[in-house]
Design a protein around this motif. Structure first.
Motif: not given
Ligand code: NAD
Length: 381
Positions: A124-126, A130-134
């Motif tokens: 989540v820091d980068r 919801e930072g996983v596209p697939e």
């Protein structure tokens, strides 16, 4: 905010199979999704129950390859090595066997299998929330602790040994498809881990319930989770063979996972993560050490919620005012921790860190806790 004025997304595995013998269904579910499974486990849990999963996969005609080097509090290296095996054997379905450590390793493999990048990139820091596209490939979690509830959550917790920190990945795209909760697999859980993982589940339920992000849907899961844990954790701890208590704990911890993944955790988790990362205190024990004091500190800011916690834990009754009951929540938690002899287990973790060692990491741990974002969800800042 009432749901009539705000939209929320409630996440959940698509199927949950609960009950004695549930593990036998792992083959049937895997066969619906693929032909070659990567089985992810710790060495210890693989020795206890690996054959049951492999037999069930075999019977259903699913081939399997096993990665059994998962370390408790799994590392970046665990995920990368398991992913190498996934690629080498052209696997198409993920099966995890174990508690949060196995499940999170499986989720990590799934992220790498479906997305470009290194696992660190999805923290989540980068990448943000919801930072996983697939979505991950089909993931079946055979859970053996009670527990993290990771089989029902959108979180992955990974230890980064290069920085002695744990980072968090949060995405709907990592929620497992199938959760299998078989109480017969938890009978082998040692007494110490029954206590640690049970208090972890209680912490999830309480933190979700008092969080500034709480709302009615996760609240009902949290309340029922607290009831199940309060009545069954002491029984499962005292008599590990009691299948009714083990089953009740599996359902309670699942509901606690559903509560926090749809609400949030708060200050206790923010503080417990660095304790695990820096001083290797087991996650549930770290929570247990902090939970009563955070309850004492926070009760004034969410009195009705803490009053319910105290009543469920049997520390307050209807004759107490809301505020009196709220102030007794910490007492109820401490009593449960005492019943499980939790502080007694501290002796099992080697020497207490020296004052120098502690002072050398405390600023870093404090910053790490704040950076996790969890303390901001606490009712009292
Ligand atoms: P674990 O998976 O680390 O297991 C603890 C130990 O118990 C291991 O040695 C394991 O081999 C052993 N074990 C597990 N089940 C057993 C059984 N039935 N019989 C005998 N031995 C058994 O423990 P955990 O508490 O479930 O998971 C902790 C990890 O989960 C931590 O890394 C924590 O940060 C993470 N976590 C993740 C989430 C999430 O939503 N993803 C939530 C909370 C915690």
């Amino acid at each position: 905010t009432p749901l009539s004025r705000e939209t929320r997304t409630v996440v959940s595995p698509s199927s949950v199979v609960v009950g004695a013998g549930a593990v036998e269904q792992v083959g049937e579910y895997a066969a619906r999704h693929g032909t070659t499974a990567l089985l992810v486990a710790t060495e210890q849990i693989f020795e206890f129950h690996g054959d049951k999963v492999i037999d069930a996969l075999d019977t259903a005609g699913v081939e399997s390859v096993s990665y059994t080097d998962v370390r408790p509090d799994p590392t970046v290296e665990n995920i990368e090595s398991a992913y190498e095996l996934w690629k080498r054997h052209d696997c198409d379905v993920l099966v995890t066997l174990g508690g949060g450590s196995s499940i999170d390793t499986g989720k990590g493999v799934g992220i790498l299998a479906s997305n470009d990048g290194e696992i660190r990139d999805f923290g989540v820091d980068r990448a943000g929330y919801e930072g996983v596209p697939e979505p991950t490939p089909p993931l079946i979690a055979v859970n053996t602790t009670a527990g993290t509830g990771s089989e029902a959550t959108r979180s992955v917790v990974v230890s980064d040994e290069s920085t002695s920190t744990k980072f968090l990945i949060v995405s709907e795209n990592v929620v497992p498809d199938i959760a299998i909760e078989d109480p017969e697999l938890t009978v082998s859980l040692p007494r110490s881990h029954t206590a640690f993982t049970g208090i972890d589940a209680l912490t999830h339920a309480i933190e979700a319930y008092v969080s500034v992000n709480a709302y009615d849907i996760p609240d009902s899961s949290a309340e029922e989770a607290m009831e199940r844990i309060a009545r069954s954790l002491p029984v499962a701890w005292a008599n590990g063979d009691d299948l009714d208590a083990r089953a009740d704990m599996l359902v309670g911890q699942l509901q606690a996972g559903q509560a926090f993944t749809n609400s949030s955790v708060a200050l206790v988790h923010g503080l417990a993560r660095p304790l695990g990362a820096q001083l290797h205190v087991p996650h549930g024990l770290a929570n247990a050490l902090i939970l009563p004091y955070v309850a004492e500190f926070s009760a004034m800011a969410a009195p009705e919620k803490y009053a319910t916690v105290a009543r469920i834990l049997g520390a307050a009754d209807e004759s107490d005012t809301t505020r009196e009951a709220a102030d007794k929540a910490a007492e109820g938690i401490l009593r449960l921790c005492d019943d499980l002899d939790l502080t007694g287990y501290l002796d099992d973790f080697g020497e207490v860190p020296s004052r120098e060692r502690y002072l050398s990491v405390v600023d870093e741990m404090t910053q790490d806790a704040i950076d996790s974002g969890s303390p901001a969800n606490n009712p009292r800042k």
